[in-house]
Write a protein that holds these residues in place. Structure first.
Motif, PDB file in Angstrom:
ATOM      1  N   LEU A  55       0.846  -1.152  -0.016  1.00 22.94           N
ATOM      2  CA  LEU A  55      -0.148  -0.227   0.094  1.00 22.94           C
ATOM      3  C   LEU A  55       0.762   1.258   0.111  1.00 22.94           C
ATOM      4  O   LEU A  55       0.445   2.268  -0.687  1.00 22.94           O
ATOM      5  CB  LEU A  55      -1.064   0.235   1.359  1.00 22.94           C
ATOM      6  CG  LEU A  55      -1.780   1.443   1.561  1.00 22.94           C
ATOM      7  CD1 LEU A  55      -2.793   1.503   0.229  1.00 22.94           C
ATOM      8  CD2 LEU A  55      -2.569   1.294   2.803  1.00 22.94           C
ATOM      9  N   ASP A  60      -6.254   4.061   1.068  1.00 22.97           N
ATOM     10  CA  ASP A  60      -6.993   2.721   0.834  1.00 22.97           C
ATOM     11  C   ASP A  60      -8.264   2.963   0.644  1.00 22.97           C
ATOM     12  O   ASP A  60      -9.038   3.055   1.780  1.00 22.97           O
ATOM     13  CB  ASP A  60      -6.498   1.695   1.901  1.00 22.97           C
ATOM     14  CG  ASP A  60      -7.030   0.207   1.720  1.00 22.97           C
ATOM     15  OD1 ASP A  60      -7.943   0.085   0.674  1.00 22.97           O
ATOM     16  OD2 ASP A  60      -6.838  -0.807   2.608  1.00 22.97           O
ATOM     17  N   TRP A  65      -6.604   1.679  -4.348  1.00 21.19           N
ATOM     18  CA  TRP A  65      -5.640   2.454  -3.845  1.00 21.19           C
ATOM     19  C   TRP A  65      -5.073   3.716  -4.741  1.00 21.19           C
ATOM     20  O   TRP A  65      -5.028   3.716  -5.822  1.00 21.19           O
ATOM     21  CB  TRP A  65      -4.288   1.814  -3.491  1.00 21.19           C
ATOM     22  CG  TRP A  65      -4.636   0.446  -2.636  1.00 21.19           C
ATOM     23  CD1 TRP A  65      -5.514   0.248  -2.086  1.00 21.19           C
ATOM     24  CD2 TRP A  65      -3.581  -0.562  -2.746  1.00 21.19           C
ATOM     25  NE1 TRP A  65      -5.586  -0.952  -1.525  1.00 21.19           N
ATOM     26  CE2 TRP A  65      -4.347  -1.505  -1.725  1.00 21.19           C
ATOM     27  CE3 TRP A  65      -2.155  -0.717  -2.878  1.00 21.19           C
ATOM     28  CZ2 TRP A  65      -3.766  -2.632  -0.862  1.00 21.19           C
ATOM     29  CZ3 TRP A  65      -1.649  -1.971  -2.590  1.00 21.19           C
ATOM     30  CH2 TRP A  65      -2.400  -2.707  -1.628  1.00 21.19           C
TER      31      TRP A  65
END
Length: 243
Positions: A55, A60, A65
């Motif tokens: 990530l 998120d 993303w």
């Protein structure tokens, strides 16, 4: 980057059947078109979750993303009847793009079919459609008929962008000035390139929307324990002597 929630020529000649080799050529052309679309679409993003190293500093949003975009606002579109998020908008100044991610079959090629459907629907409603080479793949530049507040029919420009990924499909719609001015749309195009799609392993029907969610809010840091202040004139505990 801030986040907001948002509460949607004619001829009389007889047709000639193509020869077998001509049919093969047509099939090959379709396959070649699909392959070229896929290669062009993701050579510089958007990415699949398996293609990035976690990530990182991205936001998120569940199925998507989003990397930090200077000056951008992220608006989540919420269906009040189901209380679910059915899309997100990336807004930069006066420019905006609606983004949605969907499940797709392993064979891919969803965008080719979807843009044909969009083209047919808009043309059938009296609008105009131009299919052109875009930043990612073939895309649609359209003018959609709609009613103005005064009741007149006007034609609103829009730009439909599609990207085929591994078992997912991403669609973005740019409207207004961004649909006709490539310079105005450039920041949004770069934001789209930064997107990461998280397909997940769960079985889903083709074209089913991948679920979006609100980003998790960080837990507030515990307040530092402050030493109690000392007042030399404050009356303290007393002891009473009883005889």
């Amino acid at each position: 980057m801030s986040i907001f929630r948002r509460r949607a020529s004619q001829t009389s000649a007889e047709p000639v059947e193509p020869a077998d080799d001509a049919v093969d050529d047509l099939v090959d052309d379709d396959v070649e078109e699909e392959t070229q679309d896929a290669v062009a679409s993701r050579s510089q993003g958007p990415w699949d979750a398996a293609e990035v190293d976690g990530l990182g500093d991205r936001l998120d949003l569940g199925a998507v993303w989003l990397a930090p975009v200077p000056g951008a606002e992220i608006r989540l579109e919420i269906d009040q009847s189901t209380d679910t998020i059915n899309g997100l908008q990336i807004v930069i100044g006066e420019s905006a793009a609606q983004v949605q991610a969907f499940a797709a079959p392993r064979s891919g090629g969803v965008w080719r079919d979807v843009r044909r459907e969009i083209s047919g629907a808009i043309s059938g409603a009296g609008g105009t459609v131009d299919e052109v080479d875009g930043d990612f793949a073939r895309e649609l530049r359209v003018r959609m008929p709609q009613l103005a507040p005064d009741g007149r029919q006007v034609f609103a420009p829009a730009r439909f962008i599609g990207v085929d990924g591994p078992r997912w499909f991403l669609r973005a719609v740019l409207s207004g000035q961004d649909a006709i001015d490539d310079a105005a749309a450039a920041p949004l195009v770069e934001a789209l390139r930064s997107l990461v799609v998280v397909r997940g392993a769960a079985p889903m029907a083709p074209r089913e929307m991948l679920p979006l969610r609100l980003p998790e809010q960080p837990a507030p840091a515990p307040a530092e324990q402050q030493p109690e202040s000392f007042d030399p004139f404050e009356r303290g505990p007393e002891i009473t002597e009883v005889r």
